[in-house]
Design a protein around this motif. Structure first.
Motif, PDB file in Angstrom:
ATOM      1  N   ARG A  33       0.856  -1.268  -0.111  1.00 44.70           N
ATOM      2  CA  ARG A  33      -0.117  -0.068   0.248  1.00 44.70           C
ATOM      3  C   ARG A  33       1.020   1.253   0.044  1.00 44.70           C
ATOM      4  O   ARG A  33       0.758   2.109  -0.744  1.00 44.70           O
ATOM      5  N   ASP A  34       1.816   1.266   0.854  1.00 40.98           N
ATOM      6  CA  ASP A  34       2.547   2.412   0.945  1.00 40.98           C
ATOM      7  C   ASP A  34       4.136   2.479   0.147  1.00 40.98           C
ATOM      8  O   ASP A  34       4.520   3.617   0.057  1.00 40.98           O
ATOM      9  N   HIS A  35       4.379   1.665  -0.561  1.00 40.22           N
ATOM     10  CA  HIS A  35       5.414   1.421  -1.599  1.00 40.22           C
ATOM     11  C   HIS A  35       6.578   1.800  -0.701  1.00 40.22           C
ATOM     12  O   HIS A  35       7.764   2.391  -1.082  1.00 40.22           O
ATOM     13  N   SER A  36       6.760   1.370   0.414  1.00 38.62           N
ATOM     14  CA  SER A  36       7.821   1.559   1.479  1.00 38.62           C
ATOM     15  C   SER A  36       8.864   0.397   1.238  1.00 38.62           C
ATOM     16  O   SER A  36       8.622  -0.693   0.712  1.00 38.62           O
ATOM     17  N   PHE A  37      10.050   0.783   1.514  1.00 42.60           N
ATOM     18  CA  PHE A  37      11.280  -0.278   1.586  1.00 42.60           C
ATOM     19  C   PHE A  37      11.345  -1.312   2.771  1.00 42.60           C
ATOM     20  O   PHE A  37      11.313  -0.529   3.974  1.00 42.60           O
ATOM     21  N   PRO A  38      11.449  -2.325   2.926  1.00 35.43           N
ATOM     22  CA  PRO A  38      11.410  -3.251   3.976  1.00 35.43           C
ATOM     23  C   PRO A  38      12.905  -3.232   4.766  1.00 35.43           C
ATOM     24  O   PRO A  38      13.581  -4.431   4.741  1.00 35.43           O
ATOM     25  N   LYS A  39      13.467  -2.241   5.128  1.00 34.45           N
ATOM     26  CA  LYS A  39      14.819  -1.943   5.541  1.00 34.45           C
ATOM     27  C   LYS A  39      14.834  -2.830   6.867  1.00 34.45           C
ATOM     28  O   LYS A  39      16.021  -3.414   6.936  1.00 34.45           O
ATOM     29  N   GLU A  40      13.822  -2.616   7.805  1.00 34.94           N
ATOM     30  CA  GLU A  40      14.021  -3.480   9.048  1.00 34.94           C
ATOM     31  C   GLU A  40      14.048  -4.898   8.698  1.00 34.94           C
ATOM     32  O   GLU A  40      14.949  -5.751   9.424  1.00 34.94           O
ATOM     33  N   SER A  41      13.033  -5.457   7.878  1.00 33.77           N
ATOM     34  CA  SER A  41      13.030  -6.664   7.564  1.00 33.77           C
ATOM     35  C   SER A  41      14.215  -7.212   7.043  1.00 33.77           C
ATOM     36  O   SER A  41      14.775  -8.657   7.478  1.00 33.77           O
ATOM     37  N   LEU A  42      14.729  -6.638   6.232  1.00 34.40           N
ATOM     38  CA  LEU A  42      16.109  -7.056   5.676  1.00 34.40           C
ATOM     39  C   LEU A  42      17.062  -7.234   6.524  1.00 34.40           C
ATOM     40  O   LEU A  42      18.095  -8.001   6.512  1.00 34.40           O
ATOM     41  N   ALA A  43      17.261  -6.346   7.689  1.00 38.16           N
ATOM     42  CA  ALA A  43      18.298  -6.237   8.417  1.00 38.16           C
ATOM     43  C   ALA A  43      18.025  -7.477   9.522  1.00 38.16           C
ATOM     44  O   ALA A  43      19.221  -8.235  10.067  1.00 38.16           O
ATOM     45  N   TYR A 118      25.629  -3.295   3.897  1.00 42.95           N
ATOM     46  CA  TYR A 118      25.307  -2.603   2.573  1.00 42.95           C
ATOM     47  C   TYR A 118      24.052  -2.463   2.212  1.00 42.95           C
ATOM     48  O   TYR A 118      23.306  -2.327   1.439  1.00 42.95           O
ATOM     49  N   VAL A 119      23.009  -2.842   3.298  1.00 44.47           N
ATOM     50  CA  VAL A 119      21.713  -3.018   3.204  1.00 44.47           C
ATOM     51  C   VAL A 119      21.244  -4.312   2.380  1.00 44.47           C
ATOM     52  O   VAL A 119      20.833  -5.297   2.740  1.00 44.47           O
ATOM     53  N   VAL A 120      21.455  -4.068   1.020  1.00 45.38           N
ATOM     54  CA  VAL A 120      21.407  -5.268   0.200  1.00 45.38           C
ATOM     55  C   VAL A 120      22.395  -4.891  -0.799  1.00 45.38           C
ATOM     56  O   VAL A 120      22.794  -3.837  -1.121  1.00 45.38           O
ATOM     57  N   LEU A 155      18.665   0.818 -15.945  1.00 45.64           N
ATOM     58  CA  LEU A 155      17.372   0.811 -15.724  1.00 45.64           C
ATOM     59  C   LEU A 155      16.785  -0.487 -14.909  1.00 45.64           C
ATOM     60  O   LEU A 155      17.668  -1.410 -14.994  1.00 45.64           O
ATOM     61  N   TRP A 156      15.729  -0.485 -14.133  1.00 44.41           N
ATOM     62  CA  TRP A 156      15.187  -1.611 -13.620  1.00 44.41           C
ATOM     63  C   TRP A 156      16.053  -2.205 -12.441  1.00 44.41           C
ATOM     64  O   TRP A 156      16.084  -3.489 -12.414  1.00 44.41           O
ATOM     65  N   ILE A 157      16.462  -1.294 -11.769  1.00 42.95           N
ATOM     66  CA  ILE A 157      17.337  -1.709 -10.535  1.00 42.95           C
ATOM     67  C   ILE A 157      16.789  -2.195  -9.485  1.00 42.95           C
ATOM     68  O   ILE A 157      16.131  -1.213  -9.027  1.00 42.95           O
ATOM     69  N   THR A 158      16.587  -3.270  -8.948  1.00 46.56           N
ATOM     70  CA  THR A 158      15.944  -3.730  -7.815  1.00 46.56           C
ATOM     71  C   THR A 158      16.782  -3.370  -6.570  1.00 46.56           C
ATOM     72  O   THR A 158      17.937  -3.351  -6.531  1.00 46.56           O
ATOM     73  N   SER A 159      15.978  -2.684  -5.633  1.00 47.05           N
ATOM     74  CA  SER A 159      16.514  -2.070  -4.507  1.00 47.05           C
ATOM     75  C   SER A 159      17.358  -0.904  -4.785  1.00 47.05           C
ATOM     76  O   SER A 159      18.455  -0.410  -3.994  1.00 47.05           O
ATOM     77  N   GLY A 160      17.179  -0.190  -5.916  1.00 46.99           N
ATOM     78  CA  GLY A 160      18.260   0.827  -6.318  1.00 46.99           C
ATOM     79  C   GLY A 160      18.113   1.897  -5.374  1.00 46.99           C
ATOM     80  O   GLY A 160      19.065   2.953  -5.381  1.00 46.99           O
ATOM     81  N   THR A 161      17.022   2.196  -4.656  1.00 45.09           N
ATOM     82  CA  THR A 161      16.778   3.473  -3.684  1.00 45.09           C
ATOM     83  C   THR A 161      17.989   3.345  -2.528  1.00 45.09           C
ATOM     84  O   THR A 161      18.424   4.087  -2.245  1.00 45.09           O
ATOM     85  N   ASP A 162      18.180   1.905  -2.116  1.00 47.20           N
ATOM     86  CA  ASP A 162      18.884   1.597  -0.809  1.00 47.20           C
ATOM     87  C   ASP A 162      20.082   0.803  -0.950  1.00 47.20           C
ATOM     88  O   ASP A 162      20.912   0.658   0.054  1.00 47.20           O
ATOM     89  N   ALA A 163      20.373   0.187  -2.048  1.00 51.82           N
ATOM     90  CA  ALA A 163      21.582  -1.024  -2.080  1.00 51.82           C
ATOM     91  C   ALA A 163      22.971  -0.255  -2.025  1.00 51.82           C
ATOM     92  O   ALA A 163      23.419   0.911  -2.321  1.00 51.82           O
ATOM     93  N   GLY A 164      23.485  -0.811  -1.011  1.00 50.74           N
ATOM     94  CA  GLY A 164      25.079  -0.402  -0.746  1.00 50.74           C
ATOM     95  C   GLY A 164      26.044  -0.458  -1.651  1.00 50.74           C
ATOM     96  O   GLY A 164      27.281   0.013  -1.712  1.00 50.74           O
ATOM     97  N   LEU A 165      26.088  -1.720  -2.739  1.00 50.59           N
ATOM     98  CA  LEU A 165      26.981  -2.010  -3.505  1.00 50.59           C
ATOM     99  C   LEU A 165      26.220  -2.324  -4.959  1.00 50.59           C
ATOM    100  O   LEU A 165      25.165  -3.431  -4.565  1.00 50.59           O
ATOM    101  N   PHE A 166      26.733  -1.957  -5.922  1.00 49.58           N
ATOM    102  CA  PHE A 166      26.249  -2.234  -7.184  1.00 49.58           C
ATOM    103  C   PHE A 166      27.267  -3.129  -8.008  1.00 49.58           C
ATOM    104  O   PHE A 166      28.345  -2.768  -8.041  1.00 49.58           O
TER     105      PHE A 166
END
Length: 383
Positions: A33-43, A118-120, A155-166
């Motif tokens: 619903r909120d289009h939010s990133f699951p940072k806490e769950s990933l941690a 790196y978060v992800v 383009l189309w980078i999954t977790s592009g907003t938060d990833a610590g390494l590409f």
């Protein structure tokens, strides 16, 4: 041929199932619903070892193998496909760095991917004119006295907003097609890296998908992953393993939808009896159960070949193709079984349908999978 999981595989599967039920499932509707990133769950997933399932223990991984990874991803996707795809990509990036990196690169980056520092991780291959055709990419890395300068866009980078390494692919020569493509490790906070706005997507809304811009990004010599101008084989090998992950994810979503619909049909009554007593719905249930069971076997077969260090390219494509298409059909049947309620957000089936649809697109479309399979078969009959 042993169909029973090992003690380690079963432990990883149970860990993933419990985490999915306790953490992911309750948060999934709000993420969508909120289009939010699951940072806490990933941690928390990182603390459980779920970001390095098939990575050596001395680098922070669990070293449980590809079958354990597949079993875990299926359990996670039953609860939340959006969080699970971030975990799939990060696991894939960790495996790529471990497999192709030198000792310094492995020790520098893999533990940070597994621990969540790196978060992800992010996988940056596709471009505007280079999706299914990576040989058309225009992103370039220019050699300098200090290393490299990277310019271009992805383009189309999954977790592009938060990833610590590409992991980024770029052209390092004017050689045609996929020749002259090299692979680089690019920190997310490197000067000159710009993360685009998250796309407004049909499904998996809790998994932000963005563009990336590289403008004069200066990289050291140590940023080159693998051999110069041998980046394309790295991408293809990574995608082989990635397709096992997406097949497992699609399977999990399909199973979640089918199980929800089956339970609903056992409780919902029409004409004085449960609707699961009607032949039409029983056939839906039979088809979905049969097809998802076959998808599971195809996927675990590909994973077992990977664990055995045998070729698995065709099997991974077969698993991804079949699992994604049959999981979509299972979700569609599940929605039909719920009738009008299935089309509302009061029940999760409409989200399952939206979430599973993209599995026929990313990590190689269904059409690309058929090309891979067909070409591999054709090679067997060449004189």
């Amino acid at each position: 041929m042993d169909f029973e999981p090992t003690e380690t595989q079963e432990m990883i599967q149970n860990t993933a199932r419990q985490f999915a039920e306790r953490v992911l499932a309750p948060k999934a509707p709000a993420l969508d619903r909120d289009h939010s990133f699951p940072k806490e769950s990933l941690a928390e997933a990182a603390e459980l070892g779920l970001l390095g399932i098939n990575v050596p223990a001395d680098l922070g991984g669990v070293e449980a193998g590809a079958v354990a990874y597949s079993l875990a991803i299926t359990e996670l996707a039953r609860a939340c496909a959006a969080t699970t795809v971030a975990m799939c990509v990060s696991n894939m990036v960790a495996e790529v760095v471990n497999h192709f990196g030198n000792a310094d690169q492995r020790s520098e980056h893999v533990p940070k991917l597994c621990s969540g520092e790196y978060v992800v991780g992010g996988f940056a291959l596709s471009e505007t004119g280079a999706g299914s055709d990576p040989g058309a990419m225009t992103t370039k890395a220019r050699k300098t006295d200090k290393g490299w300068v990277l310019d271009g866009s992805k383009l189309w980078i999954t977790s592009g907003t938060d990833a610590g390494l590409f992991v980024v692919w770029a052209r390092t020569s004017d050689a045609p097609g996929t020749k002259g493509i090299s692979c680089f490790l690019v920190p997310g906070d490197a000067p000159g890296v710009t993360r685009g706005k998250a796309e407004e997507k049909m499904g998996q809304r809790g998994s932000p998908t963005t563009a990336l811009e590289f403008e004069g990004v200066e990289l050291g010599e140590e940023a080159l992953l693998g051999e110069l101008e041998r980046g394309f084989p790295i991408a293809m090998m990574a995608l082989d393993g990635g397709r096992i992950g997406i097949a497992s994810l699609a399977l999990g979503v399909g199973l979640a939808a089918s199980e929800f619909a089956n339970k609903y049909a056992s409780e919902r009554k029409q004409f004085g009896r449960p609707i699961n007593s009607f032949q039409a719905l029983q056939w839906y249930m039979a088809d979905s159960h049969t097809e998802l069971s076959a998808a599971r076997l195809l996927t675990l077969r590909a994973a077992s070949l990977k664990d055995a260090k045998q070729p698995f390219t065709r099997e991974a494509s077969m698993a991804k193709l079949y699992s994604s298409e049959k999981a979509f059909q299972a979700c569609n049947r599940a929605l039909q079984m719920l009738g009008g309620y299935g089309y509302t957000q009061d029940f999760p089936v409409e989200r399952y349908l939206r979430d599973v649809r993209v599995t026929m697109i990313y990590e190689g479309t269904s059409e690309v999978q058929r090309l891979v399979i067909g070409r591999d078969i054709t090679r067997q009959f060449k004189s």
